[in-house]
Design a protein around this motif. Structure first.
Motif, PDB file in Angstrom:
ATOM      1  N   THR A 141       0.826  -1.209   0.000  1.00  0.00           N
ATOM      2  CA  THR A 141       0.000   0.000   0.000  1.00  0.00           C
ATOM      3  C   THR A 141       0.862   1.262   0.000  1.00  0.00           C
ATOM      4  N   GLN A 142       1.967   1.214   0.711  1.00  0.00           N
ATOM      5  CA  GLN A 142       2.861   2.374   0.782  1.00  0.00           C
ATOM      6  C   GLN A 142       3.415   2.730  -0.603  1.00  0.00           C
ATOM      7  N   ASN A 143       3.739   1.723  -1.407  1.00  0.00           N
ATOM      8  CA  ASN A 143       4.234   1.995  -2.764  1.00  0.00           C
ATOM      9  C   ASN A 143       3.156   2.618  -3.639  1.00  0.00           C
ATOM     10  N   LEU A 144       1.929   2.121  -3.500  1.00  0.00           N
ATOM     11  CA  LEU A 144       0.815   2.698  -4.264  1.00  0.00           C
ATOM     12  C   LEU A 144       0.590   4.148  -3.853  1.00  0.00           C
ATOM     13  N   CYS A 145       0.662   4.404  -2.564  1.00  0.00           N
ATOM     14  CA  CYS A 145       0.508   5.768  -2.056  1.00  0.00           C
ATOM     15  C   CYS A 145       1.579   6.685  -2.658  1.00  0.00           C
ATOM     16  N   LYS A 146       2.804   6.210  -2.722  1.00  0.00           N
ATOM     17  CA  LYS A 146       3.901   7.003  -3.300  1.00  0.00           C
ATOM     18  C   LYS A 146       3.659   7.274  -4.784  1.00  0.00           C
ATOM     19  N   MET A 147       3.069   6.300  -5.468  1.00  0.00           N
ATOM     20  CA  MET A 147       2.741   6.517  -6.884  1.00  0.00           C
ATOM     21  C   MET A 147       1.680   7.592  -7.019  1.00  0.00           C
ATOM     22  N   GLU A 148       0.630   7.503  -6.206  1.00  0.00           N
ATOM     23  CA  GLU A 148      -0.450   8.486  -6.287  1.00  0.00           C
ATOM     24  C   GLU A 148       0.019   9.878  -5.885  1.00  0.00           C
ATOM     25  N   ASN A 149       1.007   9.950  -5.023  1.00  0.00           N
ATOM     26  CA  ASN A 149       1.550  11.254  -4.617  1.00  0.00           C
ATOM     27  C   ASN A 149       2.557  11.808  -5.620  1.00  0.00           C
ATOM     28  N   GLY A 150       2.895  11.014  -6.630  1.00  0.00           N
ATOM     29  CA  GLY A 150       3.795  11.487  -7.671  1.00  0.00           C
ATOM     30  C   GLY A 150       5.268  11.384  -7.336  1.00  0.00           C
ATOM     31  N   SER A 151       5.611  10.614  -6.310  1.00  0.00           N
ATOM     32  CA  SER A 151       7.031  10.482  -5.977  1.00  0.00           C
ATOM     33  C   SER A 151       7.653   9.205  -6.542  1.00  0.00           C
ATOM     34  N   HIS A 152       6.831   8.250  -6.939  1.00  0.00           N
ATOM     35  CA  HIS A 152       7.319   7.012  -7.544  1.00  0.00           C
ATOM     36  C   HIS A 152       6.531   6.721  -8.813  1.00  0.00           C
ATOM     37  N   PHE A 153       7.195   6.003  -9.717  1.00  0.00           N
ATOM     38  CA  PHE A 153       6.558   5.571 -10.951  1.00  0.00           C
ATOM     39  C   PHE A 153       6.582   4.049 -10.962  1.00  0.00           C
ATOM     40  N   PRO A 154       5.501   3.391 -11.396  1.00  0.00           N
ATOM     41  CA  PRO A 154       5.467   1.919 -11.339  1.00  0.00           C
ATOM     42  C   PRO A 154       6.380   1.268 -12.370  1.00  0.00           C
ATOM     43  N   GLN A 155       6.775   0.064 -12.041  1.00  0.00           N
ATOM     44  CA  GLN A 155       7.498  -0.753 -13.004  1.00  0.00           C
ATOM     45  C   GLN A 155       6.528  -1.141 -14.111  1.00  0.00           C
ATOM     46  N   THR A 156       7.074  -1.461 -15.266  1.00  0.00           N
ATOM     47  CA  THR A 156       6.244  -1.801 -16.423  1.00  0.00           C
ATOM     48  C   THR A 156       5.267  -2.923 -16.110  1.00  0.00           C
ATOM     49  N   LYS A 157       5.732  -3.963 -15.432  1.00  0.00           N
ATOM     50  CA  LYS A 157       4.837  -5.093 -15.124  1.00  0.00           C
ATOM     51  C   LYS A 157       3.660  -4.636 -14.259  1.00  0.00           C
ATOM     52  N   ASN A 158       3.892  -3.664 -13.378  1.00  0.00           N
ATOM     53  CA  ASN A 158       2.816  -3.171 -12.526  1.00  0.00           C
ATOM     54  C   ASN A 158       1.836  -2.299 -13.292  1.00  0.00           C
ATOM     55  N   LEU A 159       2.301  -1.619 -14.339  1.00  0.00           N
ATOM     56  CA  LEU A 159       1.379  -0.852 -15.183  1.00  0.00           C
ATOM     57  C   LEU A 159       0.311  -1.787 -15.760  1.00  0.00           C
ATOM     58  N   TYR A 160       0.742  -2.935 -16.227  1.00  0.00           N
ATOM     59  CA  TYR A 160      -0.194  -3.893 -16.811  1.00  0.00           C
ATOM     60  C   TYR A 160      -1.129  -4.470 -15.759  1.00  0.00           C
ATOM     61  N   LYS A 161      -0.614  -4.721 -14.559  1.00  0.00           N
ATOM     62  CA  LYS A 161      -1.463  -5.232 -13.474  1.00  0.00           C
ATOM     63  C   LYS A 161      -2.514  -4.197 -13.081  1.00  0.00           C
ATOM     64  N   ILE A 162      -2.090  -2.947 -12.965  1.00  0.00           N
ATOM     65  CA  ILE A 162      -3.014  -1.865 -12.602  1.00  0.00           C
ATOM     66  C   ILE A 162      -4.119  -1.740 -13.639  1.00  0.00           C
ATOM     67  N   ALA A 163      -3.719  -1.713 -14.908  1.00  0.00           N
ATOM     68  CA  ALA A 163      -4.697  -1.582 -15.989  1.00  0.00           C
ATOM     69  C   ALA A 163      -5.674  -2.753 -15.984  1.00  0.00           C
ATOM     70  N   GLU A 164      -5.166  -3.941 -15.750  1.00  0.00           N
ATOM     71  CA  GLU A 164      -6.028  -5.129 -15.734  1.00  0.00           C
ATOM     72  C   GLU A 164      -7.044  -5.051 -14.597  1.00  0.00           C
ATOM     73  N   VAL A 165      -6.584  -4.692 -13.412  1.00  0.00           N
ATOM     74  CA  VAL A 165      -7.480  -4.605 -12.255  1.00  0.00           C
ATOM     75  C   VAL A 165      -8.531  -3.516 -12.454  1.00  0.00           C
ATOM     76  N   LEU A 166      -8.127  -2.394 -13.052  1.00  0.00           N
ATOM     77  CA  LEU A 166      -9.054  -1.288 -13.270  1.00  0.00           C
ATOM     78  C   LEU A 166      -9.895  -1.470 -14.534  1.00  0.00           C
ATOM     79  N   ASN A 167      -9.621  -2.564 -15.264  1.00  0.00           N
ATOM     80  CA  ASN A 167     -10.358  -2.896 -16.477  1.00  0.00           C
ATOM     81  C   ASN A 167     -10.257  -1.786 -17.531  1.00  0.00           C
TER      82      ASN A 167
END
Length: 109
Positions: free
Chosen positions: A34-60
């Motif tokens: 959750t802490q990593n997701l929070c950092k992404m939403e706050n604009g301090s971290h960017f997801p790894q490519t594999k996580n971009l695909y996971k995020i997109a899949e979960v959000l449909n």
């Protein structure tokens, strides 16, 4: 790169909320802390490519939709135009607009 991270974070938060998910729920569904997701939403971290695909899949959505920021500038433009109008409006106009907005907020509850 910072503006990309910030815009991505705003977009991710917007999409997550539109799905009715908490940070904890989305993080669990994509197998992320959750802490990593929070950092992404706050604009301090960017997801790894594999996580971009996971995020997109979960959000449909498609991965490209995570980078659709055009409406941010449109929103800011509309807010600016409304603010300009209100600053120039007479008291009666402001009171009328207030009643409309208040009625609308009660209607959408």
């Amino acid at each position: 790169m910072d503006s990309l991270k910030k815009n991505f974070g705003k977009r991710l938060k917007e999409l997550r909320k539109s799905q009715g998910l908490t940070q904890e729920q989305l993080a669990e569904k994509i197998g992320m802390d959750t802490q990593n997701l929070c950092k992404m939403e706050n604009g301090s971290h960017f997801p790894q490519t594999k996580n971009l695909y996971k995020i997109a899949e979960v959000l449909n959505i498609e991965v490209k939709d995570l980078f659709d920021y055009n409406h941010f500038s449109q929103r800011e433009k509309l807010i600016s135009e409304i603010t300009d109008y209100l600053n120039k409006a007479a008291n009666k106009e402001i009171e009328f607009i207030y009643k409309i907005v208040k009625s609308f907020k009660e209607y959408v509850k």
